[in-house]
Design an enzyme around this catalytic site. Structure first.
Site, short mmCIF file in Angstrom:
data_model
loop_
_atom_site.label_atom_id
_atom_site.label_comp_id
_atom_site.label_asym_id
_atom_site.label_seq_id
_atom_site.Cartn_x
_atom_site.Cartn_y
_atom_site.Cartn_z
N GLU A 1 -4.71 4.32 0.73
CA GLU A 1 -4.67 3.20 -0.05
C GLU A 1 -6.19 2.86 -0.74
O GLU A 1 -6.73 3.03 -1.79
CB GLU A 1 -4.87 1.79 1.37
CG GLU A 1 -5.24 0.89 0.44
CD GLU A 1 -5.41 -0.92 1.59
OE1 GLU A 1 -4.73 -0.05 2.78
OE2 GLU A 1 -5.80 -1.81 0.84
N GLU B 1 -6.64 -12.06 7.78
CA GLU B 1 -6.06 -12.17 6.93
C GLU B 1 -5.15 -12.57 6.51
O GLU B 1 -3.97 -12.55 5.84
CB GLU B 1 -5.59 -10.83 5.74
CG GLU B 1 -6.58 -9.55 6.30
CD GLU B 1 -6.15 -8.70 5.76
OE1 GLU B 1 -5.46 -7.46 6.28
OE2 GLU B 1 -7.23 -7.98 5.21
N ARG C 1 1.10 -1.37 0.12
CA ARG C 1 -0.22 0.00 -0.33
C ARG C 1 0.83 1.39 -0.02
O ARG C 1 0.50 1.86 0.66
CB ARG C 1 -0.90 0.39 1.32
CG ARG C 1 -1.64 -1.51 1.58
CD ARG C 1 -2.12 -1.72 -0.06
NE ARG C 1 -3.47 -2.86 0.46
CZ ARG C 1 -3.85 -3.64 -0.92
NH1 ARG C 1 -3.82 -2.98 -1.88
NH2 ARG C 1 -4.64 -4.32 -0.36
N ASN D 1 2.24 -7.62 8.17
CA ASN D 1 2.41 -9.22 7.62
C ASN D 1 3.46 -8.71 7.45
O ASN D 1 4.87 -8.76 5.93
CB ASN D 1 1.61 -9.21 5.67
CG ASN D 1 0.21 -8.78 5.56
OD1 ASN D 1 -0.33 -9.16 6.76
ND2 ASN D 1 -0.18 -7.58 4.63
N ASP E 1 -12.40 -1.09 7.37
CA ASP E 1 -10.86 -0.70 6.57
C ASP E 1 -10.66 0.95 5.91
O ASP E 1 -10.33 0.43 5.15
CB ASP E 1 -11.03 -1.85 6.05
CG ASP E 1 -9.16 -1.86 5.46
OD1 ASP E 1 -8.19 -1.59 6.36
OD2 ASP E 1 -8.44 -3.23 4.60
#
Ligand code: BDP
Length: 702
Positions: free
Chosen positions: A393, A291, A168, A210, A365
């Protein structure tokens, strides 16, 4: 017609210098002539460097640094002040550890400016504050300021990957050069630290939530330690994202079960090792069971088990855990907006003292507009911290001018009513005095010459920092002071351009997701409209899940007749949003499913209002273009041209959004476009056929 007449050097200095322009002043000021500062301490050395740069650029002279009696500026901890300075000592004494006071005093019969604080970091913050005041009014000589941060942890979360890409990210690649670290310290790291410290940002999580367990190996810890050393004089602590399965991936264990003793020991050892490399390491930021990321639930455990295991490992070193609450289940088919609350609120009071639960501003989100997250105020026995996205984003990447502090402010000002009237989100995250509290912003920074892709996106980094320091600041003040420091102090310019900044967030809402629509962006990259998408594996990844348009109407019913997500808010809020008579238009389709011919307050039907809003968004961008044109005389040609070109993209895309969404929704409403709306140039098939396989910032693997 725009021409390509950039001169490279001008572009680099002005764009690169952010809000620390230190433009040449037309008035003289002797304030920096003789500065009393003990430069032995590394933070004081940073103060010295900054003052030298500022003075030379603004007033064209180099300061003398000494401890002689004739100082024009004294920068001293208050433990070092003369006892006669009682008043100022008392004033400063009342401040917290990072606070500072700036006062014009009588010193040996002469007026002198004094910056004082408990420690060097306070002195640095005081210095940057003085510099802000002088950038805005270079002739200023009289000061009487006392200030302190209201939140303890004020941090950027970089979603940078070890391979140099940024999830992003729309401003180039990662600024961290892992290959050249630890030996090569890019000057950019120092300028990054200066910019952060100037607004009080005191923490940085270096890599993506992540995460990659490699960051916890000695090879990378050595590199991290070099960055930590570069940031240390500026009071910035380094945090790392901790991949929950690291004990398996880099530790050779068979499990990452948080109740397994070997696993606990592994984390204890790992933390001890990290502190050998980085003695002031901040702690871990964790995305778990979200996720597809691994987490305690993989072992039948819960968020408390996971967070507390890491918290206990960090406690002996005073480190903290930032445990993210961004979770939504693969199997739960109820409203996604309800899931984080349902999963976390039952654990209130169970987290260790050094855990901050990091909650996104809204329950879905980072949408252009969301009501505040119902978790705020719902966990009074836990510490909740705010997470905002600075990178755009869902708000036009770095090609759209959108001033985000307006969005941040809207959330912070929202009243949760959880502890009676006036329990705003700002008050909830401020918590109790001296307790851990914080705000995180997902960084919009990259390798672009101007750091953030869009010159005005710098204002979002700046504004985030200012609100993390004081969540009760007004976005209007932030816009004005940013413009004054970054572009021009001319009051005409500041008045005109701050107006378009302050309106820009509402414009993006109107041309993307008006009247409470949300999450109708195209798949994966989220670049442009994709309201028709209905074929993704998980229902809540599909825009059709959120708008629920059919021939009868549009919107997500979150009242008692629908998902009843409203029940997670206090009764006052549930009542206000749940009743069509009081629900603000901005949240209409967030909370209600309504027929296309529903009569709205202006007497027009919902369908017409939708088209009118989309058109208003487009018109406001047109207005931004004209206004920006009028600002030409006030600023340098380079940055003016850059912004002008970006506004052209923004207009094209605003029209794209309007046309694609209205053409699609028309297949359900079966009504003609309202007369106020410009007719789309293409048919729906055309908008659906647009593909952007290489749009920037996509998740690397999925
Ligand atoms: C979503 C982003 C995704 C992030 C996720 C998160 O699309 O790239 O990984 O949030 O916050 O907005 O973890």
């Amino acid at each position: 017609m725009l021409c390509n007449s950039f001169t490279a050097s001008a572009q680099i200095t002005k764009d690169y210098d952010l809000w620390l322009q230190y433009q040449k002043s037309s008035v003289a000021n002797d304030i920096f002539k003789n500065i009393a500062l003990n430069t032995k301490d590394e933070t004081n050395k940073a103060i010295q460097d900054e003052l030298k740069t500022a003075s030379e650029r603004m007033f064209q002279y180099s300061p003398t640094f000494s401890n002689s009696g004739n100082a024009t500026l004294i920068i001293k901890k208050f433990s070092e002040l003369e006892p006669t300075q009682k008043n100022i000592i008392n004033k400063a004494n009342a401040l917290n550890d990072e606070g500072f006071a700036i006062e014009t005093i009588q010193n040996k019969g002469k007026k002198t400016v004094l910056i004082t604080a408990k420690n060097s970091l306070g002195l640095l913050y005081g210095t940057f504050r003085l510099l802000r005041e002088l950038q805005i009014d270079p002739s200023k000589k009289h000061f009487s300021i006392a200030d302190e941060p209201k939140l303890k942890v004020r941090m950027l979360n970089h979603w940078d990957n070890l391979d140099g890409t940024v999830e992003r990210g729309y401003a180039g690649s990662s600024i961290w050069n892992w290959q050249k670290l630890p030996d090569f310290i890019d000057k950019k790291y120092i300028d990054y630290a200066r910019a952060n410290a100037s607004v009080g940002i005191n923490g940085v999580a270096l890599i993506n939530v992540n995460s990659n367990a490699l960051i916890l190996t000695p090879q990378y810890l050595e590199k991290v330690s070099a960055l930590a050393k570069a940031f240390r004089p500026y009071g910035i602590k380094v945090y790392l994202t901790a991949r929950f399965s690291a004990p398996i991936e880099i530790g050779g264990l068979k499990t990452a079960d948080p109740l397994n003793q070997e696993v606990q020991q592994w984390w204890n050892n790992k933390v001890n090792e990290i502190y050998k490399f980085i003695p002031d390491f901040g702690g871990f930021l964790v995305k778990a069971n979200s996720e597809g990321q691994p987490g305690p639930q993989n072992y039948g455990r819960n968020h408390v088990d996971g967070a507390n295991m890491m918290a206990k490992a960090l406690q002996p070193h005073h480190g903290i855990v930032l445990w993210r609450a961004f979770v939504y289940s693969e199997t739960d088919s109820s409203d996604r907006a309800k899931q984080a609350y349902s999963e976390f609120v039952p654990y209130d009071g169970k987290f260790e003292d050094n855990v901050l639960v990091q909650v996104k501003n809204g329950a879905i989100d980072f949408q252009p507009r969301e009501p505040f997250h119902p978790m705020f105020g719902a966990m009074p026995k836990s510490k909740l911290m705010m997470e905002y996205q600075i990178t755009q984003e869902y708000l036009g990447f770095s090609s759209h001018l959108v001033f985000l502090p307006k969005l941040y402010e809207e959330v912070l000002e929202s009243d949760t009513y959880k502890q009676g009237k006036g329990s705003t989100v700002a008050k909830i995250i401020e918590g109790k005095p001296n307790e851990l509290s914080g705000m995180a912003g997902v960084a919009n920074i990259g390798s672009d010459l101007n750091w953030t892709g869009h010159p005005f996106a710098q204002a979002n980094w700046y504004g985030f920092g200012r609100l993390a320091w004081n969540p009760e600041l007004s976005s209007e003040k932030i816009a004005e002071e940013w413009l004054q420091q970054t572009f021009s102090k001319d009051s005409n310019f500041v008045k005109t351009i701050s107006k378009i900044m302050l309106q820009s967030r509402e414009s993006v809402v109107k041309y993307m997701t008006p009247l409470g629509l949300h999450h109708i962006m195209a798949t994966n990259h989220h670049y442009g409209p994709g309201p028709w998408v209905n074929d993704l594996a998980r229902p809540e990844w599909n825009p059709v899940y959120y708008h629920k348009a059919d021939k009868n109407g549009i919107g997500f019913d979150r009242t008692a007749t629908g998902s009843n997500a409203l029940a997670q808010y206090s009764p006052e809020i549930a009542q206000y949003y749940g009743d069509l008579k009081t629900c603000p238009e901005e949240y209409l389709l967030w909370f209600h499913h309504l027929p296309w011919d529903y009569k709205m307050k202006n007497g027009k039907i919902l369908w017409d209002n939708l088209g009118i809003k989309y058109q208003e968004g487009v018109n406001e961008v047109k207005n931004m273009i004209t206004t920006w044109e009028s600002a030409k005389p006030y600023i340098d040609a380079e940055r003016h041209q850059e912004v002008a070109q970006l506004l052209t993209i923004q207009l094209k895309e605003a029209i794209w959004w309007k046309d694609a969404c209205m053409t699609y929704f028309q297949t359900f409403s079966n009504l003609p476009f309202p007369k106020e709306m410009e007719t789309p140039k293409h048919d729906l098939e055309y908008y659906k056929s647009l593909q952007f396989p290489f749009a920037p910032g996509i998740k690397p693997h999925w």
